[in-house]
Design an enzyme around this catalytic site. Structure first.
Site, PDB file in Angstrom:
ATOM      1  N   LYS A 189       0.850  -1.192   0.000  1.00 43.28           N
ATOM      2  CA  LYS A 189       0.000   0.000   0.000  1.00 43.28           C
ATOM      3  C   LYS A 189       0.882   1.236   0.000  1.00 43.28           C
ATOM      4  O   LYS A 189       1.839   1.320   0.780  1.00 43.28           O
ATOM      5  CB  LYS A 189      -0.887   0.024   1.256  1.00 43.28           C
ATOM      6  CG  LYS A 189      -1.927   1.140   1.221  1.00 43.28           C
ATOM      7  CD  LYS A 189      -3.098   0.750   0.361  1.00 43.28           C
ATOM      8  CE  LYS A 189      -4.099   1.884   0.201  1.00 43.28           C
ATOM      9  NZ  LYS A 189      -3.661   2.894  -0.783  1.00 43.28           N
ATOM     10  N   LYS A 223       4.486   2.660   8.601  1.00 44.92           N
ATOM     11  CA  LYS A 223       3.266   3.429   8.852  1.00 44.92           C
ATOM     12  C   LYS A 223       2.036   2.520   8.940  1.00 44.92           C
ATOM     13  O   LYS A 223       1.218   2.658   9.855  1.00 44.92           O
ATOM     14  CB  LYS A 223       3.076   4.460   7.748  1.00 44.92           C
ATOM     15  CG  LYS A 223       1.952   5.462   8.003  1.00 44.92           C
ATOM     16  CD  LYS A 223       1.767   6.420   6.826  1.00 44.92           C
ATOM     17  CE  LYS A 223       3.011   7.241   6.575  1.00 44.92           C
ATOM     18  NZ  LYS A 223       2.812   8.248   5.498  1.00 44.92           N
ATOM     19  N   LYS A 253       5.616   2.358  -2.751  1.00 44.79           N
ATOM     20  CA  LYS A 253       5.583   3.761  -3.166  1.00 44.79           C
ATOM     21  C   LYS A 253       6.090   3.840  -4.601  1.00 44.79           C
ATOM     22  O   LYS A 253       6.745   2.914  -5.098  1.00 44.79           O
ATOM     23  CB  LYS A 253       6.473   4.625  -2.267  1.00 44.79           C
ATOM     24  CG  LYS A 253       6.006   6.054  -2.128  1.00 44.79           C
ATOM     25  CD  LYS A 253       4.830   6.189  -1.181  1.00 44.79           C
ATOM     26  CE  LYS A 253       4.524   7.642  -0.884  1.00 44.79           C
ATOM     27  NZ  LYS A 253       3.546   7.789   0.199  1.00 44.79           N
ATOM     28  N   THR A 259      -5.692  12.923   5.784  1.00 47.61           N
ATOM     29  CA  THR A 259      -4.295  13.116   6.196  1.00 47.61           C
ATOM     30  C   THR A 259      -4.154  14.370   7.051  1.00 47.61           C
ATOM     31  O   THR A 259      -3.554  14.341   8.132  1.00 47.61           O
ATOM     32  CB  THR A 259      -3.365  13.199   4.979  1.00 47.61           C
ATOM     33  OG1 THR A 259      -3.585  12.083   4.127  1.00 47.61           O
ATOM     34  CG2 THR A 259      -1.908  13.198   5.429  1.00 47.61           C
ATOM     35  N   ASN A 278      -3.112  19.777  -0.068  1.00 42.53           N
ATOM     36  CA  ASN A 278      -4.208  19.092   0.612  1.00 42.53           C
ATOM     37  C   ASN A 278      -3.940  18.909   2.100  1.00 42.53           C
ATOM     38  O   ASN A 278      -4.785  19.200   2.956  1.00 42.53           O
ATOM     39  CB  ASN A 278      -4.450  17.734  -0.058  1.00 42.53           C
ATOM     40  CG  ASN A 278      -5.697  17.063   0.452  1.00 42.53           C
ATOM     41  OD1 ASN A 278      -6.783  17.622   0.405  1.00 42.53           O
ATOM     42  ND2 ASN A 278      -5.551  15.861   0.966  1.00 42.53           N
ATOM     43  N   SER A 286      -7.589   5.502   3.475  1.00 41.22           N
ATOM     44  CA  SER A 286      -7.510   4.611   2.314  1.00 41.22           C
ATOM     45  C   SER A 286      -7.989   3.206   2.665  1.00 41.22           C
ATOM     46  O   SER A 286      -8.662   2.546   1.867  1.00 41.22           O
ATOM     47  CB  SER A 286      -6.071   4.549   1.792  1.00 41.22           C
ATOM     48  OG  SER A 286      -5.745   5.707   1.073  1.00 41.22           O
TER      49      SER A 286
END
Length: 434
Positions: free
Chosen positions: A83, A107, A119, A207, A238, A367
């Site tokens: 992820k 994380k 990533k 976030t 954001n 997510s």
């Protein structure tokens, strides 16, 4: 460690530059040594599982073809599918993707999610391309990734310079390549989609809300009120916007902002919504905001404040500026904004750092909620999402705070220890094939 070369007095000189990969490995090794991580598991976690580099052609609006380079690094999947986000930025390269993928592993583990870490992205400045070109670039990149992503294998999400529209294009492209009977069942191949395309209500603010929550939890632990607290934000995208929005609602005051175009300040306070509306009409830039004064770029981190939120890119707080920071707490909205040397200076000065793998984990938790919603054919309301998000963030914060207190260590090392222990437990219970 990478190097940079400069010409001084007519002679080329090279100097070492600490990259994100150097930082993440030093942080990992420090925590691994503290918990006495099994040497075999340490070997596994020190490297990535898979690294994909793709070069793909895209036809531009003028008919010319450009070749783009994309990356996807899958670090570890001991706890579940890979992820992690995809960023579109000129700094994207294989080393950055490796570091960011490792951070995602820690994380997701710390948050207690059934995910591993990945990533990637494209080495590109998206501001140089039209909306149509970005769509074609995104779709071609998705096609190039092919079976290296999937709803039960590797689930991308938005990151720097990507958004819900990017994810909608990716989901549509991926589903279009599946057999007809499987298309709707693959909607959760990405998260961070628009509300009308399987997205989660509140994912846009998850976030930033998580950043705000960790600051709030820290203040509560220290018996402090956020009313009147001055905060500065680096990056007003954001994450920076939503963190500022919720802090202002709590009574805190935004006094300085920095983005890629400039820095502004106003000791009397900058109205978050006014600044947001200004950036929308000013190509996303805070520069020239009328209710503020220009601030020298190098002096941003010297601004008098109580809370500092680096929410832009990595390696922003270093040994060069860490000694000048005035804040009592730093909340890492970005991934890896503080390098190892900078962190040592801050900790020696008694400044608290809420580490990225805790502070900005609201995004991956959101997510996860979206992934579950798509997987189970459900629709969650905004209020429900925010309550669930706060509960998960509180659980993570309390675990890190308690471990930090019991082991007399900083928050980052505590967070790493908790995250790595969970992965170690999975390996010990399952064994290592063959």
């Amino acid at each position: 460690m990478a190097t940079i070369t400069a010409t001084i007095n007519g002679k080329k000189k090279s100097a070492p530059v600490r990259g994100m990969m150097d930082n993440v490995m030093e942080q990992f090794n420090s925590a691994a040594d503290h918990i006495e991580l099994h040497p075999n598991i340490k070997k596994i976690l020190s490297i990535t599982n898979n690294e994909l580099i793709v070069h793909f052609p895209v036809k531009m609006d003028n008919g010319e073809v450009e070749i783009f380079t994309g990356y996807r690094v899958q670090h570890n999947n001991a706890l579940g599918p890979y992820k992690g986000g995809l960023r579109y930025h000129p700094t994207v390269d294989i080393d950055a993707a490796r570091a960011l993928a490792m951070w995602m592993t820690w994380k997701t583990s710390l948050a207690g999610l059934p995910y591993g870490g990945a990533k990637g992205g494209i080495k590109i400045d998206p501001s140089l391309y039209s909306q149509g070109e970005l769509e074609r670039i995104t779709r071609r990149f998705t096609f190039a990734l092919a079976d290296n992503i999937g709803p039960e294998h590797d689930i991308p999400a938005p990151d720097v310079n990507t958004n819900s529209q990017t994810m909608a294009w990716m989901a549509d492209t991926y589903m279009s390549t599946r057999p007809p009977a499987e298309r709707t069942a693959n909607q959760h191949v990405v998260t961070g989609k628009p509300d009308g395309s399987g997205g989660l209500e509140g994912r846009d603010r998850a976030t930033g809300y998580g950043v705000f929550l960790t600051i709030k939890f820290w203040a509560e632990r220290n018996k402090q009120s956020l009313v009147g607290k001055r905060f500065i934000v680096q990056g007003f995208g954001n994450v920076g916007y939503w963190a500022s929005y919720f802090l202002e609602k709590e009574g805190a005051k935004l006094v300085a902002v920095q983005d890629a175009f400039g820095s502004i300040r106003n000791a009397s306070g900058i109205k978050v919504e006014d600044l947001f509306n200004y950036t929308k009409a000013n190509n996303g830039s805070v520069k020239g905001f009328p209710e503020s004064f220009d601030l020298d770029h190098e002096k941003f981190f010297t601004t008098e404040c109580d809370i500092c939120i680096p929410a832009a890119l990595g390696n922003q707080i270093t040994k060069e500026n860490a000694s000048k920071i005035k804040a009592e707490v730093i909340a890492e909205g970005a991934n890896g904004p503080t390098n190892v040397e900078g962190e040592k200076i801050l900790l020696d000065r008694g400044i608290t750092i809420i580490p990225d793998i805790l502070c900005n984990s609201g995004g991956v938790i959101g997510s996860y909620f979206e992934w579950l919603q798509n997987r189970n054919g459900e629709l969650w309301q905004l209020d429900e999402v925010m309550v669930k998000l706060e509960k998960k963030m509180k659980e993570s914060f309390d675990k890190v705070y308690a471990y930090s207190e019991s082991e007399a260590m900083d928050f980052r090392t505590a967070a790493y220890c908790i995250a790595i222990k969970r992965i170690e437990k999975a390996y010990i219970q399952r064994g290592i094939f063959p």
